[in-house]
Design a protein around this motif. Structure first.
Motif, PDB file in Angstrom:
ATOM      1  N   ARG A 130      19.957 -11.152 -20.931  1.00 55.67           N
ATOM      2  CA  ARG A 130      19.830 -12.072 -19.802  1.00 55.67           C
ATOM      3  C   ARG A 130      20.129 -11.329 -18.507  1.00 55.67           C
ATOM      4  NH1 ARG A 130      17.813 -14.630 -23.262  1.00 55.67           N
ATOM      5  NH2 ARG A 130      18.425 -16.656 -24.107  1.00 55.67           N
ATOM      6  N   ALA A 131      19.443 -11.755 -17.436  1.00 57.74           N
ATOM      7  CA  ALA A 131      19.580 -11.102 -16.133  1.00 57.74           C
ATOM      8  C   ALA A 131      20.668 -11.789 -15.290  1.00 57.74           C
ATOM      9  CB  ALA A 131      18.249 -11.186 -15.402  1.00 57.74           C
ATOM     10  N   TYR A 132      21.407 -11.003 -14.515  1.00 53.23           N
ATOM     11  CA  TYR A 132      22.410 -11.560 -13.589  1.00 53.23           C
ATOM     12  C   TYR A 132      22.417 -10.750 -12.297  1.00 53.23           C
ATOM     13  CZ  TYR A 132      23.694 -14.243 -17.604  1.00 53.23           C
ATOM     14  OH  TYR A 132      23.615 -15.105 -18.671  1.00 53.23           O
TER      15      TYR A 132
ATOM     16  N   CYS B 253      28.341 -13.877 -10.219  1.00 52.29           N
ATOM     17  CA  CYS B 253      28.528 -15.290  -9.885  1.00 52.29           C
ATOM     18  C   CYS B 253      27.777 -16.065 -10.966  1.00 52.29           C
ATOM     19  CB  CYS B 253      27.911 -15.486  -8.514  1.00 52.29           C
ATOM     20  SG  CYS B 253      27.688 -17.154  -8.025  1.00 52.29           S
TER      21      CYS B 253
ATOM     22  N   ASN C  73      27.034 -19.267 -13.833  1.00 48.30           N
ATOM     23  CA  ASN C  73      27.085 -20.635 -14.337  1.00 48.30           C
ATOM     24  C   ASN C  73      27.253 -20.570 -15.838  1.00 48.30           C
ATOM     25  OD1 ASN C  73      26.855 -22.842 -12.685  1.00 48.30           O
ATOM     26  ND2 ASN C  73      24.617 -22.762 -12.595  1.00 48.30           N
TER      27      ASN C  73
ATOM     28  N   HIS D 123      22.853 -19.294 -24.901  1.00 45.48           N
ATOM     29  CA  HIS D 123      23.238 -18.226 -25.813  1.00 45.48           C
ATOM     30  C   HIS D 123      24.263 -17.297 -25.174  1.00 45.48           C
ATOM     31  CE1 HIS D 123      19.472 -19.481 -27.729  1.00 45.48           C
ATOM     32  NE2 HIS D 123      19.974 -18.944 -28.832  1.00 45.48           N
ATOM     33  N   LEU D 124      23.880 -16.672 -24.058  1.00 43.10           N
ATOM     34  CA  LEU D 124      24.715 -15.572 -23.549  1.00 43.10           C
ATOM     35  C   LEU D 124      25.789 -16.011 -22.547  1.00 43.10           C
ATOM     36  CD1 LEU D 124      24.925 -12.481 -23.970  1.00 43.10           C
ATOM     37  CD2 LEU D 124      23.858 -12.272 -21.729  1.00 43.10           C
ATOM     38  N   SER D 125      25.477 -16.967 -21.683  1.00 45.34           N
ATOM     39  CA  SER D 125      26.439 -17.254 -20.607  1.00 45.34           C
ATOM     40  C   SER D 125      27.806 -17.723 -21.148  1.00 45.34           C
ATOM     41  CB  SER D 125      25.864 -18.218 -19.566  1.00 45.34           C
ATOM     42  OG  SER D 125      25.525 -19.452 -20.137  1.00 45.34           O
TER      43      SER D 125
HETATM   44  C1  LIG Z   1      16.481 -12.254 -12.080  1.00 47.70           C
HETATM   45  C2  LIG Z   1      17.501 -13.272 -12.589  1.00 47.70           C
HETATM   46  C3  LIG Z   1      18.777 -13.270 -12.070  1.00 47.70           C
HETATM   47  C4  LIG Z   1      19.715 -14.187 -12.536  1.00 47.70           C
HETATM   48  N1  LIG Z   1      20.959 -14.191 -12.007  1.00 47.70           N
HETATM   49  C5  LIG Z   1      21.865 -15.097 -12.407  1.00 47.70           C
HETATM   50  C6  LIG Z   1      23.162 -15.149 -11.818  1.00 47.70           C
HETATM   51  O1  LIG Z   1      23.487 -14.369 -10.909  1.00 47.70           O
HETATM   52  N2  LIG Z   1      24.036 -16.084 -12.268  1.00 47.70           N
HETATM   53  C7  LIG Z   1      23.701 -16.962 -13.268  1.00 47.70           C
HETATM   54  O2  LIG Z   1      24.554 -17.776 -13.646  1.00 47.70           O
HETATM   55  N3  LIG Z   1      22.477 -16.947 -13.837  1.00 47.70           N
HETATM   56  C8  LIG Z   1      21.563 -16.032 -13.436  1.00 47.70           C
HETATM   57  N4  LIG Z   1      20.327 -16.002 -14.019  1.00 47.70           N
HETATM   58  C9  LIG Z   1      20.078 -16.881 -15.193  1.00 47.70           C
HETATM   59  C10 LIG Z   1      20.510 -16.121 -16.463  1.00 47.70           C
HETATM   60  O3  LIG Z   1      19.692 -14.984 -16.671  1.00 47.70           O
HETATM   61  C11 LIG Z   1      20.396 -16.968 -17.738  1.00 47.70           C
HETATM   62  O4  LIG Z   1      19.124 -17.566 -17.772  1.00 47.70           O
HETATM   63  C12 LIG Z   1      21.463 -18.050 -17.828  1.00 47.70           C
HETATM   64  O5  LIG Z   1      22.772 -17.462 -17.844  1.00 47.70           O
HETATM   65  C13 LIG Z   1      21.288 -18.856 -19.135  1.00 47.70           C
HETATM   66  O6  LIG Z   1      21.345 -17.952 -20.227  1.00 47.70           O
HETATM   67  P1  LIG Z   1      21.872 -18.450 -21.642  1.00 47.70           P
HETATM   68  O7  LIG Z   1      21.532 -17.397 -22.651  1.00 47.70           O
HETATM   69  O8  LIG Z   1      23.304 -18.873 -21.547  1.00 47.70           O
HETATM   70  O9  LIG Z   1      21.020 -19.766 -21.893  1.00 47.70           O
HETATM   71  P2  LIG Z   1      19.675 -19.887 -22.751  1.00 47.70           P
HETATM   72  O10 LIG Z   1      20.023 -19.802 -24.179  1.00 47.70           O
HETATM   73  O11 LIG Z   1      18.670 -18.931 -22.211  1.00 47.70           O
HETATM   74  O12 LIG Z   1      19.196 -21.349 -22.312  1.00 47.70           O
HETATM   75  C14 LIG Z   1      19.684 -22.540 -22.888  1.00 47.70           C
HETATM   76  C15 LIG Z   1      19.122 -23.742 -22.135  1.00 47.70           C
HETATM   77  O13 LIG Z   1      19.637 -23.777 -20.787  1.00 47.70           O
HETATM   78  C16 LIG Z   1      18.552 -23.825 -19.827  1.00 47.70           C
HETATM   79  N5  LIG Z   1      18.886 -22.888 -18.722  1.00 47.70           N
HETATM   80  C17 LIG Z   1      18.551 -21.583 -18.656  1.00 47.70           C
HETATM   81  N6  LIG Z   1      19.018 -21.023 -17.507  1.00 47.70           N
HETATM   82  C18 LIG Z   1      19.670 -22.003 -16.859  1.00 47.70           C
HETATM   83  C19 LIG Z   1      20.370 -22.046 -15.613  1.00 47.70           C
HETATM   84  N7  LIG Z   1      20.469 -20.965 -14.823  1.00 47.70           N
HETATM   85  N8  LIG Z   1      20.935 -23.227 -15.248  1.00 47.70           N
HETATM   86  C20 LIG Z   1      20.822 -24.310 -16.039  1.00 47.70           C
HETATM   87  N9  LIG Z   1      20.170 -24.327 -17.233  1.00 47.70           N
HETATM   88  C21 LIG Z   1      19.589 -23.199 -17.621  1.00 47.70           C
HETATM   89  C22 LIG Z   1      17.329 -23.333 -20.566  1.00 47.70           C
HETATM   90  O14 LIG Z   1      16.170 -23.989 -20.049  1.00 47.70           O
HETATM   91  C23 LIG Z   1      17.592 -23.728 -22.004  1.00 47.70           C
HETATM   92  O15 LIG Z   1      17.161 -25.040 -22.246  1.00 47.70           O
HETATM   93  C24 LIG Z   1      19.362 -15.116 -13.547  1.00 47.70           C
HETATM   94  C25 LIG Z   1      18.059 -15.115 -14.061  1.00 47.70           C
HETATM   95  C26 LIG Z   1      17.123 -14.210 -13.587  1.00 47.70           C
HETATM   96  C27 LIG Z   1      15.725 -14.239 -14.149  1.00 47.70           C
END
Ligand SMILES: Cc1cc2nc3c(=O)[nH]c(=O)nc-3n(C[C@H](O)[C@H](O)[C@H](O)COP(=O)(O)OP(=O)(O)OC[C@H]3O[C@@H](n4cnc5c(N)ncnc54)[C@H](O)[C@@H]3O)c2cc1C
Ligand SMILES: NC(=O)c1ccc[n+]([C@@H]2O[C@H](COP(=O)([O-])OP(=O)(O)OC[C@H]3O[C@@H](n4cnc5c(N)ncnc54)[C@H](OP(=O)(O)O)[C@@H]3O)[C@@H](O)[C@H]2O)c1
Length: 208
Positions: A25-27, A42, A44, A50-52
């Motif tokens: 995942r990107a941040y 920063c 959420n 999965h990853l956050s």
């Molecule tokens: C270029 C780029 C930069 C990013 N920078 C940041 C950052 O600085 N800080 C940050 O917190 N995140 C950032 N993100 C989002 C981050 O990459 C992940 O998508 C986010 O942390 C969710 O990942 P996960 O594996 O926990 O959830 P996943 O397993 O990927 O998703 C689970 C569910 O949550 C939903 N979901 C996905 N992303 C979000 C979101 N951001 N808010 C609410 N619901 C969501 C999905 O639709 C899915 O249904 C960035 C994304 C990109 C493409």
């Protein structure tokens, strides 16, 4: 990666094996390059994600694979007067850009930051202080679900865009940077194009 090198606005990625699958995942880097390999993020916590949740549960001393920063969401060089528009953690790249450029740049930056509640205004004091110190920086936070005590801007970021553009007069030599929720980015791009701005002056990064 021995040395952390990045341009403000770029993102890193974290990779972990979760449930037998490699999850990446990107941040965005939320601080300016420091020269000492330290950086801020920063984040959420996406509850069902999965990853956050893993990142939130990390303890001092834990390790995770981190990839070299990448990305094209960086200020045009040389920068021009710009309107920066963020929702939620989409604020991260703008904090890095402003920390890096405000001290040396004479460009005017307006930061339009939309969140639901006052408590979600990340880095509020820091941006307010920047606005006090730098005459070329405006900080416009706006809330969509305010308490009764809030006397500031209301509604989604789009509601304040016309005012921000109005401050430019007839000028069109400005740039727009959008970061955060996909729908905000899509809607704001349509709005800007309908006001005659070219796609080449609209830079964006979608988080969801
Ligand atoms: C270029 C780029 C930069 C990013 N920078 C940041 C950052 O600085 N800080 C940050 O917190 N995140 C950032 N993100 C989002 C981050 O990459 C992940 O998508 C986010 O942390 C969710 O990942 P996960 O594996 O926990 O959830 P996943 O397993 O990927 O998703 C689970 C569910 O949550 C939903 N979901 C996905 N992303 C979000 C979101 N951001 N808010 C609410 N619901 C969501 C999905 O639709 C899915 O249904 C960035 C994304 C990109 C493409
Ligand atoms: N616990 C915490 O401190 C904390 C902090 C931040 C986020 N979160 C949670 O994390 C999740 C994601 O947060 P997030 O900050 O990325 O997003 P978010 O809280 O869902 O939204 C951020 C802001 O963007 C607005 N918005 C939504 N759609 C838009 C659109 N199409 N155009 C313009 N603005 C739009 C929202 O307004 P609306 O009110 O109209 O949706 C809100 O003001 C949410 O579930 C949130 O509750 C928790």
């Amino acid at each position: 990666m021995d040395r952390l090198e990045f341009v403000p606005g770029q993102f890193t990625s974290f990779t972990e094996m979760i449930g037998g699958k490699e999850i990446t995942r990107a941040y965005s880097l939320a601080s300016a390059p420091s020269g000492n390999n330290r950086f801020e993020l920063c984040l959420n916590r996406v509850e069902a994600g999965h990853l956050s949740p893993r990142l939130f549960d990390m303890q001092p001393g834990d390790r995770i694979q981190m990839l070299q920063p990448l990305g094209m969401f960086v200020l045009r060089q040389p920068p021009r007067d710009s309107i920066l528009i963020a929702t939620g953690t989409g604020i991260a790249p703008f904090r890095s850009m402003l920390q890096a450029h405000l001290k040396t740049s004479s460009c005017a930056f307006t930061l339009l930051f939309g969140v639901r509640y006052e408590s979600h205004l990340l880095y509020r004091q820091e941006f307010e202080e920047m606005a006090r110190v730098h005459a070329n920086f405006r900080f416009w936070p706006t809330l969509t679900r305010p308490d009764s005590g809030w006397t500031g801007r209301l509604g989604r970021v789009q509601a304040h865009l016309t005012e921000a553009i109005g401050l430019l007069g007839d000028r069109r030599d400005v740039d727009f940077y959008l970061c955060g929720l996909k729908e905000m980015v899509d809607e704001t791009r349509v709005l800007l194009k309908s006001q005659g701005f070219d796609r080449k002056q609209i830079f964006y990064e979608k988080y969801d």
